[in-house]
Design an enzyme around this catalytic site. Structure first.
Site, short mmCIF file in Angstrom:
data_model
loop_
_atom_site.label_atom_id
_atom_site.label_comp_id
_atom_site.label_asym_id
_atom_site.label_seq_id
_atom_site.Cartn_x
_atom_site.Cartn_y
_atom_site.Cartn_z
N ASP A 111 -49.83 12.10 -18.17
CA ASP A 111 -50.38 10.78 -17.81
C ASP A 111 -49.61 10.34 -16.57
O ASP A 111 -48.40 10.11 -16.65
CB ASP A 111 -50.15 9.83 -18.98
CG ASP A 111 -50.51 8.38 -18.66
OD1 ASP A 111 -50.86 8.08 -17.51
OD2 ASP A 111 -50.42 7.56 -19.60
N ASN A 116 -39.29 24.72 -15.85
CA ASN A 116 -40.30 24.71 -16.91
C ASN A 116 -40.60 23.25 -17.23
O ASN A 116 -39.67 22.47 -17.46
CB ASN A 116 -39.70 25.42 -18.14
CG ASN A 116 -40.73 25.65 -19.21
OD1 ASN A 116 -41.54 24.78 -19.52
ND2 ASN A 116 -40.71 26.84 -19.80
N TYR A 131 -38.82 4.08 -25.15
CA TYR A 131 -40.28 4.12 -25.21
C TYR A 131 -40.89 4.54 -23.88
O TYR A 131 -40.58 3.99 -22.84
CB TYR A 131 -40.86 2.75 -25.57
CG TYR A 131 -42.36 2.79 -25.58
CD1 TYR A 131 -43.02 3.42 -26.64
CD2 TYR A 131 -43.12 2.27 -24.55
CE1 TYR A 131 -44.38 3.52 -26.65
CE2 TYR A 131 -44.50 2.36 -24.55
CZ TYR A 131 -45.13 2.99 -25.61
OH TYR A 131 -46.49 3.10 -25.63
N LYS A 173 -46.90 7.32 -26.13
CA LYS A 173 -46.99 8.37 -27.15
C LYS A 173 -47.12 9.73 -26.46
O LYS A 173 -47.40 9.81 -25.27
CB LYS A 173 -48.20 8.11 -28.05
CG LYS A 173 -47.92 7.09 -29.13
CD LYS A 173 -47.22 7.73 -30.33
CE LYS A 173 -46.76 6.70 -31.33
NZ LYS A 173 -45.38 6.82 -31.73
P1 13P Z 1 -46.23 -3.35 -20.77
O1 13P Z 1 -45.52 -2.50 -19.73
O2 13P Z 1 -47.17 -4.37 -20.23
O3 13P Z 1 -45.34 -3.83 -21.89
O4 13P Z 1 -47.24 -2.32 -21.43
C1 13P Z 1 -46.75 -1.26 -22.12
C2 13P Z 1 -47.92 -0.69 -22.71
O5 13P Z 1 -49.04 -0.96 -22.38
C3 13P Z 1 -47.66 0.27 -23.74
O6 13P Z 1 -48.59 0.04 -24.71
P1 13P Z 2 -50.25 6.15 -23.36
O1 13P Z 2 -49.13 6.86 -24.10
O2 13P Z 2 -51.55 6.82 -23.54
O3 13P Z 2 -49.89 5.92 -21.94
O4 13P Z 2 -50.46 4.75 -24.05
C1 13P Z 2 -49.50 3.79 -24.02
C2 13P Z 2 -49.77 2.72 -25.00
O5 13P Z 2 -48.97 2.53 -25.88
C3 13P Z 2 -50.98 1.93 -24.89
O6 13P Z 2 -50.96 0.84 -25.74
MG MG Z 3 -50.65 5.64 -20.18
MG MG Z 4 -52.15 8.71 -22.98
#
Ligand code: 13P
Ligand code: 13P
Ligand code: MG
Ligand code: MG
Length: 383
Positions: free
Chosen positions: A11, A103, A230, A233
């Site tokens: 991503d 890698n 964080y 995901k």
């Molecule tokens: P913010 O960076 O606006 O907290 O968003 C994080 C996000 O969208 C992960 O879900």
């Molecule tokens: P991604 O991991 O797909 O960027 O999503 C982040 C997220 O938590 C959206 O709420």
């Molecule tokens: Mg994303």
């Molecule tokens: Mg994603």
């Protein structure tokens, strides 16, 4: 002929939040790979699932090839530059380190690769999921490869009847890679005991016990293990070979009608059903629900056919409709109980800080109840 199938996905930015990459971003990544990778791969299929871009490549260089990985890394860097120019959200999100070192595994992008002996009539499936993590494939793989209620081939095909070997990784934070081999059918209860906890134990690969050939490769990286915080995901990709020694395509796909609750969706912090969607789908409701797409291919001498979009069929429309209701049902309970992930899995530190503040405000009652006093003194209460 020996052939390597490699999927590398990342991503590097998306439109309007975490929905999908822009057309220009996708095109930039694809153009880069076609130009700089033309001597590295035999064939290429570029796609996105939600906000993740995946490069599926066939080649003869084996798994973990440094040149191929570096080219993919640079393609995502080129994409990141466009994402910044366009103001996309989360530009460069999955590129977690400053420079490439041999890698892409462990650097942010997800990787699923296997080297195979290409069969006449080689059929395989490429899965990509968004807004969830690699454990989301645990249940579908268990059902397809180890449960005769799902896969009649386990009864009807002598080769499938010999069972499969599952390699399962413990992905708990801070651990070095720990893996265990389990053989089905003898050890299915042991396997189930691990796979029931998809945040900790993840199927990494599956192998035929009849031929020793690899059937499945799953990307098992956990971004927060790499980044220590964080970062979204892990949004896993997976390759599954079908037919002959392996389950039939329909047996591999059937479990996706379940739509089990998996970790993910909004802020990577909830439990929502895994919805099978068409290729090139964005996400929507509640940054979810978690989605999985699947492209089926045949391959000959490393040349891919066009993909079949397996979840683009009236059957799956009905499944999607049911899973929309299941999603809404879970969302009705908002932050409460099972709707949100347990503390250990929440992707935001804000709640830890909040609970820390509240913990300091708790007051211990001076007087304790008679029963608690007896318990504290160690005497038994006889009724
Ligand atoms: P913010 O960076 O606006 O907290 O968003 C994080 C996000 O969208 C992960 O879900
Ligand atoms: P991604 O991991 O797909 O960027 O999503 C982040 C997220 O938590 C959206 O709420
Ligand atoms: Mg994303
Ligand atoms: Mg994603």
């Amino acid at each position: 002929m020996k052939l390597t199938l490699s999927v590398i996905k990342a991503d590097v930015g998306s439109i309007g939040g975490h929905l999908r990459p822009s057309k220009r971003l996708l095109q930039t990544v694809e153009d880069y790979v076609r130009e700089k990778g033309k001597d590295l791969f035999l064939d290429l299929y570029v796609s996105h699932t939600g906000d993740d871009i995946a490069l599926l490549m066939t080649h003869k260089r084996g798994v973990g090839n440094a040149d191929l990985h570096e080219m993919a890394w640079k393609a995502f860097l080129a994409g990141t530059r466009v994402a910044r120019q366009q103001g996309l959200y989360g530009a460069g999100q999955d590129l977690l380190v400053d420079s490439f070192s041999g890698n892409v595994r462990g650097m942010g992008p997800a990787v699923a690769e296997m080297e195979i002996e290409e069969r006449p009539g080689e059929a395989f499936l490429f899965f990509a999921a968004d807004k969830t993590d690699p454990g989301a494939y645990n249940l579908p793989l268990y059902l397809a490869f180890a449960d005769a209620m799902n896969s009649p081939g386990l009864l009807l095909s002598p080769k499938m009847g010999l069972g499969f070997r599952f390699v399962v990784m413990d992905v708990s934070p801070g651990e070095a890679d720990r893996v265990i081999d389990l053989e089905t059918p003898e050890e299915i209860y042991d396997l189930a005991a691990l796979l029931r906890d998809p945040e900790r134990y993840v199927v990494e690969s599956v192998w035929s016990r009849a031929s020793g050939e690899q059937a499945v490769a799953v990307s098992t990286s956990r971004l927060h293990n790499i980044a220590g915080k964080y970062t979204g995901k892990d949004d896993p990709v997976m390759l599954v070979r079908a037919q002959m020694d392996f389950p039939a395509t329909g047996e591999i796909l059937a479990p996706y009608h379940v739509g089990p609750f998996v970790a993910g969706a909004m802020r990577g912090s909830h439990q929502m059903p895994l919805m099978p969607v068409k290729l090139l789908s964005p996400v929507s409701f509640f940054d979810g629900p978690p989605i999985v797409s699947c492209a089926a291919f045949s391959v000959r001498d490393g040349r891919l056919t066009e993909p079949v979009d397996v979840f683009d069929h009236p059957f799956w429309d009905a499944v999607r409709s049911r899973l929309s209701d299941k999603s809404a049902e879970m969302r009705r309970q908002g932050f409460f109980g099972a709707a949100m992930l347990p503390m250990s899995e929440l992707e935001y530190t804000g709640i830890t800080e909040r609970l820390g503040r509240l913990d300091r405000r708790f007051k211990r009652r001076r007087e304790i109840s008679p029963a608690a006093a007896i318990a504290a003194s160690g005497e038994k209460i006889v009724s």
